[in-house]
Design a protein around this motif. Structure first.
Motif, PDB file in Angstrom:
ATOM      1  N   ILE A 379      71.136  81.324 186.094  1.00 18.95           N
ATOM      2  CA  ILE A 379      70.220  81.547 187.218  1.00 18.95           C
ATOM      3  C   ILE A 379      70.991  81.832 188.499  1.00 18.95           C
ATOM      4  O   ILE A 379      70.702  82.799 189.223  1.00 18.95           O
ATOM      5  N   VAL A 380      71.983  80.992 188.782  1.00 17.30           N
ATOM      6  CA  VAL A 380      72.767  81.167 190.010  1.00 17.30           C
ATOM      7  C   VAL A 380      73.500  82.503 189.992  1.00 17.30           C
ATOM      8  O   VAL A 380      73.500  83.250 190.983  1.00 17.30           O
ATOM      9  N   ALA A 381      74.134  82.823 188.860  1.00 19.79           N
ATOM     10  CA  ALA A 381      74.875  84.076 188.761  1.00 19.79           C
ATOM     11  C   ALA A 381      73.957  85.280 188.912  1.00 19.79           C
ATOM     12  O   ALA A 381      74.293  86.261 189.591  1.00 19.79           O
ATOM     13  N   GLY A 382      72.771  85.222 188.293  1.00 15.65           N
ATOM     14  CA  GLY A 382      71.833  86.321 188.404  1.00 15.65           C
ATOM     15  C   GLY A 382      71.391  86.569 189.834  1.00 15.65           C
ATOM     16  O   GLY A 382      71.290  87.717 190.284  1.00 15.65           O
ATOM     17  N   LEU A 383      71.124  85.499 190.574  1.00 14.25           N
ATOM     18  CA  LEU A 383      70.719  85.646 191.976  1.00 14.25           C
ATOM     19  C   LEU A 383      71.836  86.266 192.815  1.00 14.25           C
ATOM     20  O   LEU A 383      71.583  87.098 193.703  1.00 14.25           O
ATOM     21  N   LEU A 384      73.075  85.890 192.535  1.00 16.77           N
ATOM     22  CA  LEU A 384      74.209  86.452 193.281  1.00 16.77           C
ATOM     23  C   LEU A 384      74.356  87.948 192.991  1.00 16.77           C
ATOM     24  O   LEU A 384      74.657  88.740 193.905  1.00 16.77           O
ATOM     25  N   GLU A 385      74.147  88.347 191.745  1.00 21.74           N
ATOM     26  CA  GLU A 385      74.233  89.777 191.425  1.00 21.74           C
ATOM     27  C   GLU A 385      73.120  90.566 192.109  1.00 21.74           C
ATOM     28  O   GLU A 385      73.343  91.680 192.603  1.00 21.74           O
ATOM     29  N   LEU A 386      71.927  89.998 192.163  1.00 18.35           N
ATOM     30  CA  LEU A 386      70.834  90.679 192.868  1.00 18.35           C
ATOM     31  C   LEU A 386      71.125  90.789 194.361  1.00 18.35           C
ATOM     32  O   LEU A 386      70.760  91.780 195.004  1.00 18.35           O
ATOM     33  N   ALA A 387      71.800  89.790 194.919  1.00 18.70           N
ATOM     34  CA  ALA A 387      72.208  89.856 196.330  1.00 18.70           C
ATOM     35  C   ALA A 387      73.208  90.983 196.535  1.00 18.70           C
ATOM     36  O   ALA A 387      73.167  91.693 197.559  1.00 18.70           O
ATOM     37  N   SER A 388      74.108  91.182 195.568  1.00 17.47           N
ATOM     38  CA  SER A 388      75.065  92.287 195.658  1.00 17.47           C
ATOM     39  C   SER A 388      74.347  93.633 195.618  1.00 17.47           C
ATOM     40  O   SER A 388      74.662  94.552 196.397  1.00 17.47           O
ATOM     41  N   VAL A 389      73.357  93.759 194.730  1.00 14.62           N
ATOM     42  CA  VAL A 389      72.570  94.992 194.660  1.00 14.62           C
ATOM     43  C   VAL A 389      71.832  95.223 195.975  1.00 14.62           C
ATOM     44  O   VAL A 389      71.787  96.357 196.487  1.00 14.62           O
ATOM     45  N   ALA A 390      71.265  94.168 196.538  1.00 18.75           N
ATOM     46  CA  ALA A 390      70.529  94.291 197.803  1.00 18.75           C
ATOM     47  C   ALA A 390      71.435  94.798 198.917  1.00 18.75           C
ATOM     48  O   ALA A 390      71.030  95.642 199.732  1.00 18.75           O
ATOM     49  N   ALA A 391      72.675  94.304 198.968  1.00 20.63           N
ATOM     50  CA  ALA A 391      73.619  94.758 200.001  1.00 20.63           C
ATOM     51  C   ALA A 391      73.933  96.239 199.829  1.00 20.63           C
ATOM     52  O   ALA A 391      73.979  97.000 200.813  1.00 20.63           O
ATOM     53  N   THR A 392      74.124  96.664 198.586  1.00 24.66           N
ATOM     54  CA  THR A 392      74.421  98.071 198.324  1.00 24.66           C
ATOM     55  C   THR A 392      73.233  98.953 198.691  1.00 24.66           C
ATOM     56  O   THR A 392      73.391 100.000 199.346  1.00 24.66           O
ATOM     57  N   LEU A 393      72.026  98.550 198.299  1.00 25.52           N
ATOM     58  CA  LEU A 393      70.835  99.347 198.604  1.00 25.52           C
ATOM     59  C   LEU A 393      70.569  99.403 200.104  1.00 25.52           C
ATOM     60  O   LEU A 393      70.172 100.456 200.634  1.00 25.52           O
TER      61      LEU A 393
END
Length: 409
Positions: A379-393
């Protein structure tokens, strides 16, 4: 001498570059192999699995912070001499880890390993780029970095097998021997003259590149990506043994499959980035990583170990491919944003931000394990990856109007 080597090897990669790749292989093996050994190591050192995980944090943090500083500080030294010295220190640090009487001695050895590795890898890339013709530079650097890719596919699972069969200390002994071979190879096979006069960016130049808003946001997305990955990777052994019927002595098989998938990701990510453009690789790759991590959490919640084996293995393979497909695409993206003239600086910064993310991820994973079941890692890792995608977008959306305005002019 470097011009002589260029002329003599205009159509192929010179032999010294392959010797540098051996050093990169040793560093990659040592840097990634400790994860599957954590349970046995924690037991032998009488510490918790979370405390053992901080050995990963120490290495990654020391590497991420020291690499740009030490590389800039030693810029006036002969590159060949510096590479030989750093590999000798790396070998001796592995011996110290092998002999470590306790946890804190091993922690000190890991920090020394990080300091020497952080000098060798950027120095090897710089030297590789200096001794070939400009049109061969990318291929030469790729050969050096292929040492780390091969370490993921072969070195790490082999280290896991040695650790489980002969004890974790023997993995450090094996890497010490490999590092000594690499040091001798560089000393004997790389002529002294080709290490002279290679320019190195100062710390101020590095900071000025990192301070550019678009570059900084992209580097932060690298850190978030790396943090999420190492939240799980650091504790992969206890995660797999908790979710599936596999035992510790079978983790080497998992690491071998993961490493092969990672190698596929590296090469496919670079090719797709060239054809489609970096953002069209970065966003789907990191999104897939996040989904793979969330699926691990669902497997932990809903499936028994007997039924979870193949879903877990599938998630691990998707993670490995997408994780390493991201990396060459992110490098290409950073060169686009910063410019070719400072490519070496921005790629060095990307490596530092990645290792800082690795260190944070190991710490975040320890906290998640301490306060919840192993499935919380996903769960924690998935949220961090989505945060990375959000920064890129967010960066892509912000730059789109300016790109349209520029094209209109």
């Amino acid at each position: 001498m470097s011009s002589t080597i260029r002329a003599a090897h205009a159509d192929r990669i010179p032999a010294p570059i392959y010797l540098l790749a051996v050093g990169a292989f040793a560093i990659g093996t040592e840097g990634f192999m400790i994860s599957p050994l954590l349970p046995r190591l924690a037991q032998d050192l009488s510490v918790t699995i979370e405390q053992a995980g901080q050995l990963v944090t120490a290495f990654a943090l020391a590497y991420g912070i020291s690499s740009p500083i030490l590389t800039a500080a030693t810029g006036g030294l002969n590159r060949r001499t510096l590479l030989v010295a750093s590999m000798v220190v790396f070998a001796l640090s592995n011996v110290l880890a092998f002999l470590a009487p306790g946890y804190w001695w091993l922690m000190a050895a890991r920090v020394l390993l990080a300091l020497s590795a952080g000098l060798f890898v950027p120095g090897a890339n710089a030297l590789a780029g200096a001794i070939v013709a400009p049109e061969r530079r990318g291929r030469a650097i790729a050969v050096v970095n292929a040492g780390i890719t091969v370490a993921l596919a072969l070195g790490v699972p082999l280290g896991a097998e040695i650790g489980h069969g002969l004890g974790w200390r023997m993995t450090f002994a094996a890497v010490a021997a490999l590092s000594a071979i690499a040091a001798v190879g560089v000393y004997v096979g790389v002529p002294r003259e080709i290490g002279q006069g290679i320019p190195t960016a100062t710390l101020r130049e590095r900071l000025s590149v990192a301070a550019r808003p678009a570059v900084l946001v992209t580097l932060l997305s690298t850190t978030l990506w790396a943090t999420g990955a190492y939240t799980v990777y650091t504790y992969l052994s206890p995660l797999v043994t908790a979710l599936t019927p596999l035992r510790e002595n079978q983790i080497g098989i998992v690491m071998f499959a993961w490493g092969i998938a990672a190698a596929v990701g590296v090469f496919s990510g670079g090719g797709l980035s060239d054809r489609l453009g970096p953002p069209r690789v970065i966003v789907p790759a990191v999104t897939l990583m996040g989904l793979a991590f969330f699926s691990l959490a669902l497997d932990a919640q809903w499936l028994s170990p007997a039924h979870a084996l193949w879903p877990v293995m599938g998630a691990l393979m998707v993670w490995a491919v997408s994780h390493w497909a991201f990396y060459p695409a992110q490098q290409a993206r950073l060169i686009q944003l910063a410019g070719v003239s400072v490519a070496s600086i921005v790629l060095s910064l990307n490596a530092s931000f990645m290792y800082i993310g690795f260190s944070i991820g190991a710490g975040v994973g320890a906290i998640a394990l301490r306060h919840g079941p192993v499935g919380h890692l996903g769960i924690v890792a998935g949220l961090l990856e989505l945060a990375s995608v959000a920064a890129t977008l967010a960066l892509l959306v912000r730059r789109r109007p300016s790109a349209r305005a520029a094209s209109a002019c």
